[in-house]
Motif scaffolding. Structure first.
Motif, PDB file in Angstrom:
ATOM      1  N   GLY A 100     -48.018  32.616  16.916  1.00  0.00           N
ATOM      2  CA  GLY A 100     -46.849  31.803  17.245  1.00  0.00           C
ATOM      3  C   GLY A 100     -45.641  32.204  16.426  1.00  0.00           C
ATOM      4  O   GLY A 100     -44.513  32.214  16.930  1.00  0.00           O
ATOM      5  N   PHE A 101     -45.860  32.543  15.153  1.00  0.00           N
ATOM      6  CA  PHE A 101     -44.776  33.019  14.299  1.00  0.00           C
ATOM      7  C   PHE A 101     -44.152  34.285  14.883  1.00  0.00           C
ATOM      8  O   PHE A 101     -42.924  34.420  14.935  1.00  0.00           O
ATOM      9  N   GLY A 102     -44.983  35.200  15.345  1.00  0.00           N
ATOM     10  CA  GLY A 102     -44.483  36.439  15.931  1.00  0.00           C
ATOM     11  C   GLY A 102     -43.725  36.208  17.221  1.00  0.00           C
ATOM     12  O   GLY A 102     -42.680  36.831  17.465  1.00  0.00           O
ATOM     13  N   LEU A 103     -44.224  35.308  18.061  1.00  0.00           N
ATOM     14  CA  LEU A 103     -43.556  35.017  19.329  1.00  0.00           C
ATOM     15  C   LEU A 103     -42.178  34.400  19.090  1.00  0.00           C
ATOM     16  O   LEU A 103     -41.191  34.789  19.725  1.00  0.00           O
ATOM     17  N   ALA A 104     -42.112  33.427  18.177  1.00  0.00           N
ATOM     18  CA  ALA A 104     -40.839  32.764  17.889  1.00  0.00           C
ATOM     19  C   ALA A 104     -39.829  33.752  17.323  1.00  0.00           C
ATOM     20  O   ALA A 104     -38.643  33.742  17.705  1.00  0.00           O
ATOM     21  N   THR A 105     -40.275  34.605  16.421  1.00  0.00           N
ATOM     22  CA  THR A 105     -39.389  35.601  15.820  1.00  0.00           C
ATOM     23  C   THR A 105     -38.891  36.595  16.858  1.00  0.00           C
ATOM     24  O   THR A 105     -37.700  36.943  16.887  1.00  0.00           O
ATOM     25  N   SER A 106     -39.789  37.036  17.739  1.00  0.00           N
ATOM     26  CA  SER A 106     -39.417  37.998  18.780  1.00  0.00           C
ATOM     27  C   SER A 106     -38.421  37.399  19.768  1.00  0.00           C
ATOM     28  O   SER A 106     -37.432  38.040  20.139  1.00  0.00           O
ATOM     29  N   ARG A 107     -38.679  36.161  20.185  1.00  0.00           N
ATOM     30  CA  ARG A 107     -37.781  35.519  21.141  1.00  0.00           C
ATOM     31  C   ARG A 107     -36.387  35.336  20.544  1.00  0.00           C
ATOM     32  O   ARG A 107     -35.378  35.539  21.232  1.00  0.00           O
ATOM     33  N   PHE A 108     -36.326  34.949  19.274  1.00  0.00           N
ATOM     34  CA  PHE A 108     -35.028  34.763  18.644  1.00  0.00           C
ATOM     35  C   PHE A 108     -34.270  36.080  18.539  1.00  0.00           C
ATOM     36  O   PHE A 108     -33.066  36.142  18.833  1.00  0.00           O
ATOM     37  N   ALA A 109     -34.946  37.132  18.155  1.00  0.00           N
ATOM     38  CA  ALA A 109     -34.294  38.432  18.005  1.00  0.00           C
ATOM     39  C   ALA A 109     -33.774  38.942  19.344  1.00  0.00           C
ATOM     40  O   ALA A 109     -32.625  39.405  19.457  1.00  0.00           O
ATOM     41  N   ILE A 110     -34.605  38.856  20.375  1.00  0.00           N
ATOM     42  CA  ILE A 110     -34.222  39.376  21.692  1.00  0.00           C
ATOM     43  C   ILE A 110     -33.090  38.561  22.299  1.00  0.00           C
ATOM     44  O   ILE A 110     -32.088  39.115  22.785  1.00  0.00           O
ATOM     45  N   ASN A 111     -33.229  37.244  22.288  1.00  0.00           N
ATOM     46  CA  ASN A 111     -32.215  36.404  22.927  1.00  0.00           C
ATOM     47  C   ASN A 111     -30.901  36.389  22.154  1.00  0.00           C
ATOM     48  O   ASN A 111     -29.829  36.224  22.751  1.00  0.00           O
ATOM     49  N   SER A 112     -30.959  36.547  20.840  1.00  0.00           N
ATOM     50  CA  SER A 112     -29.726  36.570  20.053  1.00  0.00           C
ATOM     51  C   SER A 112     -28.932  37.842  20.311  1.00  0.00           C
ATOM     52  O   SER A 112     -27.696  37.815  20.353  1.00  0.00           O
ATOM     53  N   VAL A 113     -29.630  38.959  20.524  1.00  0.00           N
ATOM     54  CA  VAL A 113     -28.959  40.247  20.714  1.00  0.00           C
ATOM     55  C   VAL A 113     -28.667  40.521  22.184  1.00  0.00           C
ATOM     56  O   VAL A 113     -27.531  40.825  22.561  1.00  0.00           O
ATOM     57  N   LEU A 114     -29.695  40.408  23.015  1.00  0.00           N
ATOM     58  CA  LEU A 114     -29.546  40.757  24.432  1.00  0.00           C
ATOM     59  C   LEU A 114     -29.201  39.557  25.311  1.00  0.00           C
ATOM     60  O   LEU A 114     -28.808  39.743  26.459  1.00  0.00           O
ATOM     61  N   GLY A 115     -29.364  38.371  24.770  1.00  0.00           N
ATOM     62  CA  GLY A 115     -29.111  37.165  25.563  1.00  0.00           C
ATOM     63  C   GLY A 115     -27.803  36.487  25.223  1.00  0.00           C
ATOM     64  O   GLY A 115     -27.634  35.297  25.502  1.00  0.00           O
ATOM     65  N   PHE A 116     -26.870  37.254  24.642  1.00  0.00           N
ATOM     66  CA  PHE A 116     -25.536  36.723  24.329  1.00  0.00           C
ATOM     67  C   PHE A 116     -25.629  35.453  23.476  1.00  0.00           C
ATOM     68  O   PHE A 116     -25.157  34.378  23.851  1.00  0.00           O
ATOM     69  N   ALA A 117     -26.273  35.609  22.318  1.00  0.00           N
ATOM     70  CA  ALA A 117     -26.450  34.514  21.356  1.00  0.00           C
ATOM     71  C   ALA A 117     -27.247  33.358  21.927  1.00  0.00           C
ATOM     72  O   ALA A 117     -27.113  32.216  21.493  1.00  0.00           O
ATOM     73  N   GLY A 118     -28.107  33.662  22.889  1.00  0.00           N
ATOM     74  CA  GLY A 118     -29.006  32.656  23.423  1.00  0.00           C
ATOM     75  C   GLY A 118     -28.565  32.020  24.720  1.00  0.00           C
ATOM     76  O   GLY A 118     -29.289  31.177  25.272  1.00  0.00           O
ATOM     77  N   LEU A 119     -27.422  32.386  25.251  1.00  0.00           N
ATOM     78  CA  LEU A 119     -26.975  31.807  26.519  1.00  0.00           C
ATOM     79  C   LEU A 119     -27.888  32.200  27.672  1.00  0.00           C
ATOM     80  O   LEU A 119     -28.038  31.460  28.648  1.00  0.00           O
ATOM     81  N   VAL A 120     -28.503  33.378  27.547  1.00  0.00           N
ATOM     82  CA  VAL A 120     -29.407  33.883  28.576  1.00  0.00           C
ATOM     83  C   VAL A 120     -30.786  34.077  27.969  1.00  0.00           C
ATOM     84  O   VAL A 120     -30.911  34.551  26.836  1.00  0.00           O
ATOM     85  N   ASP A 121     -31.815  33.724  28.723  1.00  0.00           N
ATOM     86  CA  ASP A 121     -33.191  33.871  28.244  1.00  0.00           C
ATOM     87  C   ASP A 121     -33.687  35.279  28.561  1.00  0.00           C
ATOM     88  O   ASP A 121     -34.496  35.496  29.456  1.00  0.00           O
ATOM     89  N   ALA A 122     -33.203  36.256  27.791  1.00  0.00           N
ATOM     90  CA  ALA A 122     -33.596  37.645  28.013  1.00  0.00           C
ATOM     91  C   ALA A 122     -35.046  37.881  27.617  1.00  0.00           C
ATOM     92  O   ALA A 122     -35.719  38.754  28.180  1.00  0.00           O
ATOM     93  N   ALA A 123     -35.560  37.141  26.652  1.00  0.00           N
ATOM     94  CA  ALA A 123     -36.930  37.346  26.185  1.00  0.00           C
ATOM     95  C   ALA A 123     -37.940  37.141  27.301  1.00  0.00           C
ATOM     96  O   ALA A 123     -38.938  37.865  27.385  1.00  0.00           O
TER      97      ALA A 123
END
Length: 248
Positions: A100-123
């Motif tokens: 779960g720690f890995g999933l949360a970290t991965s989702r935050f990294a992906i969505n923050s960079v590729l999801g325009f600071a989280g506006l889009v759920d790129a993960a």
């Protein structure tokens, strides 16, 4: 902008967390989950329940959610989810849930960079599964009892353990230690708004369930407690015999 006092804030938060952990340890490691209902504040809870039903629209047209464009609600949800991921990672770590720690970290990294600071759920587009947890669940894993039942204004049903978890979660998100005002409050505001809108969207379904009940408060209380107990037992692998009232 990075808060120059972030180190001292983080130290205070970790100290508070250590105190909570010590209190949890004092409660013993044997967790005995209740099967009944502990509602010593029922009179006040019923008043809050009536207020929440009125705010949510009582199932008539979806209440607040009807007035907010769905696309905007989706963006609020995405931002709330992304801003909560560091906190989810912390709680997963405290629960010993490395996956779960890995999933949360991965989702935050992906969505923050590729999801325009989280506006889009790129993960999710990259097939990274959603993951969610909170300090209420952490307390459950640590063996803290459920406590009394509460119905909170706007937020709805809860328990003493989960109320304590909500309070601690306000201080344990790493983002609150590195962001200045007002940025550090964006996640909290988005999460609160998302929860209120979610409750409003579900008002039609809830109204159908409660409409045939002579006591909507008692029915809502039972549904919540069954659902929360089932979720906790399922997530932590300590399967209980509770039925999931929302199962298809």
């Amino acid at each position: 902008m990075i808060n120059r006092f972030s180190s001292s804030k983080m130290l205070r938060n970790l100290t508070m967390l250590a105190i909570v952990a010590a209190l949890a340890a004092c409660s013993g490691t044997a967790r005995v989950e209740p099967t009944g209902i502990n509602d010593p504040y029922e009179q006040n809870n019923r008043k809050v329940h009536a207020f929440n039903k009125k705010i949510a629209g009582s199932g008539k047209g979806g209440g607040l959610a009807k007035a907010v464009p769905f696309e905007f609600q989706t963006m609020i949800h995405n931002v709330a989810e992304n801003m909560s991921m560091p906190q989810v990672a912390v709680n997963s770590f405290l629960q010993g849930d490395i996956q779960g720690f890995g999933l949360a970290t991965s989702r935050f990294a992906i969505n923050s960079v590729l999801g325009f600071a989280g506006l889009v759920d790129a993960a999710s587009e990259f097939k990274v599964p959603e993951h969610d947890t909170d300090f209420g669940e952490t307390l459950y894993v640590w063996g803290v009892g459920e406590g009394a039942y509460y119905e909170l204004p706007l937020l709805g049903p809860s328990t003493g353990r989960d109320v304590a978890g909500r309070v601690v979660d306000m201080f344990t998100n790493p983002l609150s230690n590195v962001l200045d005002s007002p940025e550090k409050y964006v996640g909290t505001a988005a999460k609160l708004t998302d929860r209120i809108l979610k409750n409003s969207r579900r008002s039609d379904m809830i109204s159908d369930v409660l409409g045939n009940s002579a006591d909507s408060y008692a029915q809502a209380r039972l549904i919540y407690l069954q659902k929360r107990r089932y979720e906790l037992s399922r997530r932590t692998g300590t399967m209980a015999t509770y039925d999931d009232p929302y199962a298809n």
